[in-house]
Design a protein around this motif. Sequence first.
Motif, short mmCIF file in Angstrom:
data_model
loop_
_atom_site.label_atom_id
_atom_site.label_comp_id
_atom_site.label_asym_id
_atom_site.label_seq_id
_atom_site.Cartn_x
_atom_site.Cartn_y
_atom_site.Cartn_z
N CYS A 14 0.84 -1.20 0.00
CA CYS A 14 0.00 0.00 0.00
C CYS A 14 0.87 1.25 0.00
O CYS A 14 0.40 2.34 -0.29
CB CYS A 14 -0.94 0.02 1.20
N PRO A 16 3.37 3.97 -1.39
CA PRO A 16 3.65 4.39 -2.76
C PRO A 16 5.07 4.04 -3.17
O PRO A 16 6.01 4.20 -2.39
CB PRO A 16 3.46 5.92 -2.70
N HIS B 29 0.72 10.11 1.61
CA HIS B 29 -0.11 9.27 0.75
C HIS B 29 -1.14 8.49 1.57
O HIS B 29 -2.32 8.48 1.25
CB HIS B 29 0.77 8.30 -0.05
N LEU B 30 -0.68 7.84 2.63
CA LEU B 30 -1.59 7.05 3.45
C LEU B 30 -2.67 7.94 4.07
O LEU B 30 -3.85 7.59 4.08
CB LEU B 30 -0.82 6.31 4.54
N GLU B 32 -3.77 10.91 3.11
CA GLU B 32 -4.67 11.57 2.17
C GLU B 32 -5.55 10.59 1.43
O GLU B 32 -6.68 10.90 1.09
CB GLU B 32 -3.86 12.39 1.15
N ARG B 33 -5.00 9.41 1.12
CA ARG B 33 -5.71 8.56 0.18
C ARG B 33 -6.02 7.15 0.62
O ARG B 33 -6.84 6.48 0.01
CB ARG B 33 -4.89 8.47 -1.11
N ASP B 34 -5.34 6.66 1.63
CA ASP B 34 -5.43 5.22 1.84
C ASP B 34 -5.41 4.83 3.32
O ASP B 34 -4.71 3.91 3.72
CB ASP B 34 -4.25 4.56 1.12
N ARG B 35 -6.22 5.52 4.12
CA ARG B 35 -6.19 5.25 5.56
C ARG B 35 -6.54 3.81 5.88
O ARG B 35 -6.01 3.22 6.81
CB ARG B 35 -7.16 6.16 6.28
N GLU B 36 -7.47 3.26 5.10
CA GLU B 36 -7.92 1.91 5.40
C GLU B 36 -6.77 0.91 5.25
O GLU B 36 -6.54 0.09 6.14
CB GLU B 36 -9.03 1.54 4.43
N ARG B 37 -6.05 1.02 4.14
CA ARG B 37 -4.92 0.09 3.95
C ARG B 37 -3.80 0.42 4.92
O ARG B 37 -3.02 -0.46 5.29
CB ARG B 37 -4.44 0.12 2.49
N GLY B 38 -3.68 1.66 5.32
CA GLY B 38 -2.68 2.03 6.34
C GLY B 38 -2.99 1.33 7.65
O GLY B 38 -2.11 0.78 8.32
N ARG B 40 -4.71 -1.37 7.99
CA ARG B 40 -4.50 -2.81 7.79
C ARG B 40 -3.01 -3.14 7.91
O ARG B 40 -2.62 -4.11 8.53
CB ARG B 40 -5.05 -3.20 6.42
#
Lengths: 197, 197
Positions: A14, A16, B29-30, B32-38, B40
Amino acid sequence: MSKLLTDLIEALRCLPGVGGKSAQRMAFHLLERDRERGQRLAQVLEQAMREIGNCSRCRNFSETPVCNLCSSSSRDRQVLCVVESPTELAAIEQATGYRGQYFVLLGRLSPLDGLGPEELGLDRLAERLGEGEIEEMIIATNPTVEGEATAHYLAQLARAANVRPTRLAHGVPLGGELEYVDRGTLAHAFGSRQSLD
Amino acid sequence: MSKLLTDLIEALRCLPGVGGKSAQRMAFHLLERDRERGQRLAQVLEQAMREIGNCSRCRNFSETPVCNLCSSSSRDRQVLCVVESPTELAAIEQATGYRGQYFVLLGRLSPLDGLGPEELGLDRLAERLGEGEIEEMIIATNPTVEGEATAHYLAQLARAANVRPTRLAHGVPLGGELEYVDRGTLAHAFGSRQSLD
């Protein structure tokens, strides 16, 4: 490979710029050499994802309702710099000696993506401009088509509130060679040439 | 920047190949865009750091006392491949069609670093060789000075248990150009040339 290890490698992707190969290298590195810091990363990451929200005043990332920058008494309250995202705020903080305040749009005007004035918090920005404290609004959106459109809109907003709008200078980057500068930039720099006297 | 965000960027630097700039990009990145996968990633990372230990039989990473490879009934028990680390085991699994079992040294003989036969689990390896099931031991240590010394020691161990030791072939890598192969490798490949008949 064990289930948990496969899951870890998959989860690391996840990040980048991290593909399968790097993810595997990261997982093995942490397991073989750095479990303590791996644990610490897991803990900080979990807390950050959960607790970091947005400042109610400038919309920058903050784990407190109002961020450090907004609550600081040493920042100039007469200047407000508007940026698209926290990344750009960080870049300006790191590169310049700017001592004013910020407003983060968390996006740019892009009707097709459903990003209008409301999503960018422009009502809140207008309110702030209306408070009468701000004298200059530095528009630091990205020099893309959407960024320019946003800048145009922001400038109108500032003028309506009797605040002087300014824009980052465009031109040839320092250290660049004219030969390699793209045409648009070169044409702009040429047209906007400045007097040396 | 907020304290928690600074902590997150600092913590991300424990990953190999990640410096300050990449760590900042990852954190933004985490967020702004990908908290859920962060989230996880945080959870899987925490669990992996805590639960992944070493297989009691082959010393590879495993969250169970005996790993999948060792408990699998479809793996050939007559061949044992000895590698320095789980990374090399993974590389062999991914590149070759090897269907035997493994033993992971978790290091190489290096008396100056306090790594002797005991630290590498060679007593356990000798025990396994003594069980009489294994017929061939493939020595796949790295072709470094320490790896070669370890290979030499391992070969003696195998011979003492009446197990045939074999070693990965050294030579010119496939797809390489002779011009760019290092001298040592070229000399070795030349000296070990093989008959085509």
